[in-house]
Design a protein around this motif. Structure first.
Motif, PDB file in Angstrom:
ATOM      1  N   ALA A 463      30.454   1.709  23.780  1.00  0.00           N
ATOM      2  CA  ALA A 463      30.322   3.195  22.889  1.00  0.00           C
ATOM      3  C   ALA A 463      29.242   3.751  24.090  1.00  0.00           C
ATOM      4  CB  ALA A 463      29.659   2.749  21.923  1.00  0.00           C
ATOM      5  N   ASN A 464      29.546   4.298  25.160  1.00  0.00           N
ATOM      6  CA  ASN A 464      28.381   4.896  25.908  1.00  0.00           C
ATOM      7  C   ASN A 464      29.324   5.940  26.775  1.00  0.00           C
ATOM      8  OD1 ASN A 464      26.842   5.353  28.476  1.00  0.00           O
ATOM      9  ND2 ASN A 464      26.164   3.137  28.204  1.00  0.00           N
ATOM     10  N   ARG A 511      43.738   9.228  13.211  1.00  0.00           N
ATOM     11  CA  ARG A 511      43.438  10.461  13.107  1.00  0.00           C
ATOM     12  C   ARG A 511      43.514  11.237  14.503  1.00  0.00           C
ATOM     13  NH1 ARG A 511      38.659   8.715   9.833  1.00  0.00           N
ATOM     14  NH2 ARG A 511      37.451   8.467  11.723  1.00  0.00           N
ATOM     15  N   ASP A 512      43.638  12.479  14.583  1.00  0.00           N
ATOM     16  CA  ASP A 512      43.800  13.252  16.007  1.00  0.00           C
ATOM     17  C   ASP A 512      42.545  13.202  16.211  1.00  0.00           C
ATOM     18  OD1 ASP A 512      46.778  13.630  15.606  1.00  0.00           O
ATOM     19  OD2 ASP A 512      46.609  15.375  14.667  1.00  0.00           O
ATOM     20  N   ILE A 513      42.166  13.025  17.617  1.00  0.00           N
ATOM     21  CA  ILE A 513      40.902  13.178  18.247  1.00  0.00           C
ATOM     22  C   ILE A 513      40.800  14.633  18.576  1.00  0.00           C
ATOM     23  CG2 ILE A 513      39.594  12.565  20.229  1.00  0.00           C
ATOM     24  CD1 ILE A 513      41.169   9.995  20.741  1.00  0.00           C
ATOM     25  N   ASN A 514      39.408  14.784  18.416  1.00  0.00           N
ATOM     26  CA  ASN A 514      38.951  16.184  18.728  1.00  0.00           C
ATOM     27  C   ASN A 514      38.406  16.127  20.248  1.00  0.00           C
ATOM     28  OD1 ASN A 514      37.941  18.592  18.371  1.00  0.00           O
ATOM     29  ND2 ASN A 514      36.021  18.332  17.786  1.00  0.00           N
ATOM     30  N   PHE A 515      39.129  16.736  21.189  1.00  0.00           N
ATOM     31  CA  PHE A 515      38.726  16.726  22.379  1.00  0.00           C
ATOM     32  C   PHE A 515      37.804  18.126  22.675  1.00  0.00           C
ATOM     33  CE2 PHE A 515      42.610  14.432  22.623  1.00  0.00           C
ATOM     34  CZ  PHE A 515      42.299  13.419  23.305  1.00  0.00           C
ATOM     35  N   VAL A 516      36.533  17.687  23.120  1.00  0.00           N
ATOM     36  CA  VAL A 516      35.686  18.611  23.319  1.00  0.00           C
ATOM     37  C   VAL A 516      35.383  19.144  24.580  1.00  0.00           C
ATOM     38  CG1 VAL A 516      34.521  18.002  21.309  1.00  0.00           C
ATOM     39  CG2 VAL A 516      33.863  16.916  23.500  1.00  0.00           C
ATOM     40  N   ILE A 527      36.608  11.043  15.827  1.00  0.00           N
ATOM     41  CA  ILE A 527      35.641  11.079  16.937  1.00  0.00           C
ATOM     42  C   ILE A 527      35.689  12.483  17.945  1.00  0.00           C
ATOM     43  CG2 ILE A 527      35.326   8.623  16.542  1.00  0.00           C
ATOM     44  CD1 ILE A 527      37.386   8.362  19.192  1.00  0.00           C
ATOM     45  N   ASN A 528      34.708  12.681  18.785  1.00  0.00           N
ATOM     46  CA  ASN A 528      34.837  13.760  19.941  1.00  0.00           C
ATOM     47  C   ASN A 528      34.875  12.931  21.235  1.00  0.00           C
ATOM     48  OD1 ASN A 528      34.380  16.111  17.708  1.00  0.00           O
ATOM     49  ND2 ASN A 528      32.545  14.730  17.414  1.00  0.00           N
ATOM     50  N   ILE A 529      35.717  13.341  22.055  1.00  0.00           N
ATOM     51  CA  ILE A 529      36.011  12.936  23.634  1.00  0.00           C
ATOM     52  C   ILE A 529      35.984  13.857  24.294  1.00  0.00           C
ATOM     53  CG2 ILE A 529      37.452  11.762  25.056  1.00  0.00           C
ATOM     54  CD1 ILE A 529      38.140   9.853  23.029  1.00  0.00           C
ATOM     55  N   ALA A 530      34.988  13.958  25.475  1.00  0.00           N
ATOM     56  CA  ALA A 530      34.869  14.958  26.196  1.00  0.00           C
ATOM     57  C   ALA A 530      36.266  15.029  27.050  1.00  0.00           C
ATOM     58  CB  ALA A 530      33.650  14.649  27.197  1.00  0.00           C
ATOM     59  N   ASP A 531      36.869  16.182  27.124  1.00  0.00           N
ATOM     60  CA  ASP A 531      38.070  16.605  27.836  1.00  0.00           C
ATOM     61  C   ASP A 531      37.968  16.387  29.197  1.00  0.00           C
ATOM     62  OD1 ASP A 531      40.906  17.206  28.280  1.00  0.00           O
ATOM     63  OD2 ASP A 531      40.354  19.325  28.266  1.00  0.00           O
ATOM     64  N   TYR A 532      36.911  16.604  29.747  1.00  0.00           N
ATOM     65  CA  TYR A 532      36.369  16.607  31.557  1.00  0.00           C
ATOM     66  C   TYR A 532      36.577  15.182  31.901  1.00  0.00           C
ATOM     67  CZ  TYR A 532      34.302  17.347  35.809  1.00  0.00           C
ATOM     68  OH  TYR A 532      33.782  17.780  36.952  1.00  0.00           O
ATOM     69  N   TYR A 562      44.713   5.419  32.653  1.00  0.00           N
ATOM     70  CA  TYR A 562      43.706   6.420  32.824  1.00  0.00           C
ATOM     71  C   TYR A 562      42.432   6.095  32.323  1.00  0.00           C
ATOM     72  CZ  TYR A 562      44.318   6.320  27.548  1.00  0.00           C
ATOM     73  OH  TYR A 562      44.636   5.851  26.235  1.00  0.00           O
ATOM     74  N   ILE A 563      41.466   6.861  32.722  1.00  0.00           N
ATOM     75  CA  ILE A 563      40.006   6.533  32.231  1.00  0.00           C
ATOM     76  C   ILE A 563      39.506   7.776  31.776  1.00  0.00           C
ATOM     77  CG2 ILE A 563      39.479   4.823  34.478  1.00  0.00           C
ATOM     78  CD1 ILE A 563      38.327   7.459  35.914  1.00  0.00           C
ATOM     79  N   PHE A 564      38.398   7.307  30.885  1.00  0.00           N
ATOM     80  CA  PHE A 564      37.740   8.517  29.974  1.00  0.00           C
ATOM     81  C   PHE A 564      36.388   8.096  29.609  1.00  0.00           C
ATOM     82  CE2 PHE A 564      39.778   5.784  27.006  1.00  0.00           C
ATOM     83  CZ  PHE A 564      38.806   5.575  26.055  1.00  0.00           C
ATOM     84  N   LYS A 565      35.690   8.653  29.221  1.00  0.00           N
ATOM     85  CA  LYS A 565      34.024   8.266  28.816  1.00  0.00           C
ATOM     86  C   LYS A 565      34.201   8.564  27.232  1.00  0.00           C
ATOM     87  CE  LYS A 565      31.507   9.318  32.765  1.00  0.00           C
ATOM     88  NZ  LYS A 565      30.356  10.087  33.371  1.00  0.00           N
ATOM     89  N   GLY A 566      33.767   7.380  26.561  1.00  0.00           N
ATOM     90  CA  GLY A 566      33.740   7.283  25.124  1.00  0.00           C
ATOM     91  C   GLY A 566      32.502   7.940  24.465  1.00  0.00           C
ATOM     92  N   PRO A 567      32.909   8.032  22.987  1.00  0.00           N
ATOM     93  CA  PRO A 567      31.472   8.769  22.167  1.00  0.00           C
ATOM     94  C   PRO A 567      30.585   7.594  22.490  1.00  0.00           C
ATOM     95  CG  PRO A 567      33.315   7.964  20.772  1.00  0.00           C
ATOM     96  CD  PRO A 567      33.967   7.577  22.270  1.00  0.00           C
TER      97      PRO A 567
END
Length: 568
Positions: A463-464, A511-516, A527-532, A562-567
Motif C-alpha cells: 500500500a504505497n 467494483r470498477d476502479i476509478n482511474f485518476v 479505490i483510486n489508481i493513477a492512470d499514469y 503489467y506494473i502500477f502504483k497502488g493507493p
C-alpha cells in the motif's frame, strides 16, 4: 418336390420359399457372417463357388452340400422350433412375423406371408430391384450384401450382442469397454452396459485378448471369455487377477477373476468385444482398445455413446503414474504435466464418479437441484453447472466444463482443473475464492469460449503510492484475445465470495476502479489508481523488450504482465 409356401414353385427354385419377402440366400445365413455370391461355378454343379466345398470337383456336386441353413430360434427360451429361418415365418420365435419385423413394408395376409405379384422365381416383385421380376439374375432382390443394415434394427444391437429385429431373440442393451487399469501387479478390465433401460442377457458378451499383438488380426485371439451373467442397465462387469488388492470398487459391479484375460503389459495388447469367439472375432469386433501403456488407467469419456470398431485415442482419458516427475525433463519434455490425471484419482475415486472401477455413465453430468444428476465430476467427464453452486473441501475436476445461464460457480480455496474446453456462457460467472486456482492442461491453442466472467483474487500488500506492484492477468477482455487494465482489474477491497454481489456499493465485490489523473492514487469507494503509472515490459514491434506506457486502456497481450502504483 417340396413347395413350402404352396405358390406352385418348388423350394429348390423358389428364391423365397416361405414367402415372407426375405430372400432365402439371406435367411439361410447369419446376418453378421453373410457370404455374398461369387457369380462363379467352376465345376458346373449348379452351386456358387462361394458356397461350394469342392469348387473344382465334379459336375455332380459330390461333397458339396452348400450352406448349412441358420435356425435363429433353435435355442430360444420362448418360441423355439426346429425350422430353419428360410422356412420360418417367425425366425426369432417372438410371435411377430418376419414380414412385419423386417421393415420391408410389404403387404401381407396377416398370417406371415407377403401378398402381391410374384414372378417365376417365387420372390415378391415389390422385393425386387425396381419392383420388377428379374428372374434369377439377382437372387437377393433389392437387398445388397451388407445384411446388418438391410432390415430394421430398432434396438441397434445387430453389431453388438443382438441381431436385426426379425432375428433378435432378446431386446438387449449395449456393452462397451469403459476402463482398463494396469498398475504394478494390479489388472482390471471394465465392461459396462451403457443402455439406460435395457439389460443384456447372459452369454451374449464375448471379450477377447490378443496378447503381444498389434494391428489387424486374422487368427483366433489368445484368450476369450463369455460373460455368463446378465447385465442390468448401467451395470458393469470387471475382470481382475489374483494379485489385485484395490478395494475402492463399485459394489454393484459383477467381479470376475480371470488371470489369463488380464495378462496385459508392454503396451502391445489388444482387447476387443465381438459377436463371436474364434478366428473371425477381430473381423466381427464391435469395440476395441489397443496399445494401452503400462502403469496407467484408460477411462472412456462420457461423450462416447456407442462402441467403436476402431481404437480412437480421443475417446479415452489416460490416468498416469503419480511417481512421474513433472519437473524432471528428459529429452525435450517433463515426464508428465504437473496436473495430468493420476492413478491415485482412480484408487481414491469418489463412489459416484466414472473413475471408480465398476461404474460408468455416458452423457454429461449437470449440477441442478442441489445434486449432480449423472454422477460426480472427474477428469473424464463433461460437467455442466446449471444453478448457483459453491464447491468446497476438495478440488473440482472436469474434462470439459460449462457454466450455464446466469449461474455462479464458486470454488472455495480449492483447485479447479479442466482438461479441455471451458465455456462460461453470457451472464454466467466463475469465482475463484481465496487461494483457489484454475488450471487447464490441454496442449495447443486456448480453449475457452463464452462471454461470461471469471473473478480471481490477486492481492497486493504494498500500500504505497511510490512503489510499483507487478501483476499478470489470468483473464482477458470479453470478446478479445487481449486485455486492458480497466476491463480486467477490479477493486478487491471486499474479497471475492460466493454470496457477494458485483456492483459499486460499499459492500459490493469487484467494483470498477476509478482511474485518476495525476500521479497519486488513494483509497476510497472504489479505490483510486493513477492512470499514469501503468506500464508493461514487453517486446515493442519485434524490437528489444522495453517498458511501454499503457495507461488504463492500452492493449496488452495475454502473455504480458503489467506494473502500477497502488493507493495509500
Amino acid at each position: 418336390m417340396y413347395d413350402f409356401d404352396n405358390d406352385g414353385i418348388a423350394n429348390h427354385i423358389d428364391l423365397d420359399a416361405d414367402n415372407d419377402g426375405i430372400p432365402d440366400n439371406i435367411e439361410g445365413q447369419s446376418t453378421i457372417d453373410y457370404v455374398a455370391l461369387s457369380g462363379n461355378d467352376a465345376d458346373n454343379d449348379g452351386l456358387d463357388d462361394a458356397y461350394d466345398a469342392t469348387p473344382n470337383g465334379n459336375a455332380n456336386g459330390l461333397g458339396s452340400l452348400g450352406l448349412a441353413p441358420v435356425n435363429t430360434d433353435a435355442s430360444a427360451a420362448v418360441g423355439s422350433d426346429t425350422t430353419p429361418d428360410y422356412l420360418d415365418l417367425d425366425s426369432d420365435g417372438d410371435g411377430l412375423f418376419d414380414v412385419v419385423e423386417s421393415g420391408a413394408g410389404l403387404p401381407n395376409d396377416g398370417n406371415g406371408t407377403s401378398t402381391g405379384t410374384f414372378g417365376a422365381n417365387g420372390l415378391n416383385d415389390l422385393a425386387e430391384t425396381g419392383d420388377t421380376d428379374l428372374g434369377y439374375t439377382d437372387i437377393n432382390g433389392e437387398y445388397d450384401n451388407t445384411q446388418t443394415d438391410n432390415f430394421d434394427d430398432n434396438d441397434q444391437d445387430v453389431l453388438t450382442v443382438g441381431d436385426v429385429d426379425y432375428r433378435d431373440i432378446t431386446d438387449d442393451g449395449i456393452p462397451m469397454i469403459t476402463q482398463v487399469y494396469q498398475f504394478d501387479a494390479e489388472r482390471w478390465i471394465e465392461i459396462t452396459n451403457i443402455h439406460p433401460t435395457k439389460s443384456i442377457a447372459a452369454n451374449l458378451i464375448n471379450i477377447q485378448l490378443y496378447k503381444d499383438k498389434t494391428g489387424v488380426q486374422t487368427t483366433a485371439p489368445d484368450v476369450t471369455h463369455t460373460v455368463t451373467s446378465a447385465l442390468a442397465p448401467g451395470q458393469s462387469v470387471i475382470f481382475g487377477n489374483s494379485n489385485n488388492t484395490l478395494t475402492n470398487i463399485n459394489s454393484n459391479a459383477i467381479a470376475v477373476k480371470n488371470n489369463d484375460l488380464t495378462d496385459i503389459s508392454g503396451a502391445n495388447d489388444i482387447i476387443t468385444l465381438s459377436k463371436v469367439n474364434g478366428v473371425s472375432s477381430y473381423e466381427n469386433r464391435y469395440d476395441i482398445i489397443e496399445s494401452f501403456k503400462d502403469k496407467t488407467s484408460y477411462v472412456r469419456i462420457d461423450e462416447t455413446l456407442q462402441p467403436n470398431v476402431n481404437y480412437t485415442e480421443s475417446e479415452w482419458v489416460v490416468f498416469v503414474d503419480d511417481a512421474l516427475d513433472p519437473y524432471n525433463f528428459l529429452i525435450d519434455s517433463a515426464e508428465r504435466h504437473p496436473h495430468d490425471p493420476l492413478i491415485s484419482e482412480i484408487e481414491s475415486s469418489n463412489s459416484d464418479a466414472n473413475t471408480l472401477l465398476g461404474l460408468h455413465r455416458i452423457e454429461k453430468t449437470t449440477r441442478t437441484s442441489g445434486n449432480w444428476n449423472n454422477g460426480y465430476p472427474d477428469r473424464s467427464r463433461y460437467v455442466s453447472v446449471n444453478e448457483n453452486y459453491e464447491h468446497q473441501n476438495e478440488r473440482l475436476s472436469a474434462r470439459k466444463l460449462e457454466i450455464l445461464g446466469s449461474n455462479i460457480l464458486a470454488i472455495d480455496n480449492q483447485l479447479l482443473v479442466v482438461t479441455n474446453n471451458l465455456n462460461i456462457t453470457t451472464n454466467a460467472e466463475i469465482r475463484l475464492v481465496g487461494k483457489s486456482q484454475f488450471v487447464q492442461t490441454h496442449t495447443g491453442v486456448a480453449d475457452i469460449t463464452g462471454n461470461g466472467k471469471m473473478y480471481v483474487e490477486q492481492n497486493s500488500e504494498l500500500a504505497n503510492i511510490y512503489r510499483y506492484n507487478y501483476m499478470s492477468s489470468p483473464v482477458r477482455t470479453v470478446d478479445l484475445q487481449t486485455y486492458s487494465i480497466e476491463s480486467v482489474l477490479k477493486d478487491g477491497t471486499n474479497p471475492v465470495s460466493f454470496a457477494g454481489i458485483v456492483g459499486q456499493g460499499a459492500s459490493n465485490i469487484a467494483r470498477d476502479i476509478n482511474f485518476v489523473g495525476g500521479y497519486d492514487g488513494s483509497t476510497g469507494t472504489p479505490i483510486n489508481i493513477a492512470d499514469y503509472w501503468i506500464y508493461t515490459f514487453a517486446s515493442t514491434r519485434g524490437q528489444r523488450s522495453n517498458y511501454e506506457h499503457k495507461y488504463k486502456s492500452g492493449t496488452i497481450a495475454p502473455t504480458d504482465g503489467y506494473i502500477f502504483k497502488g493507493p495509500k
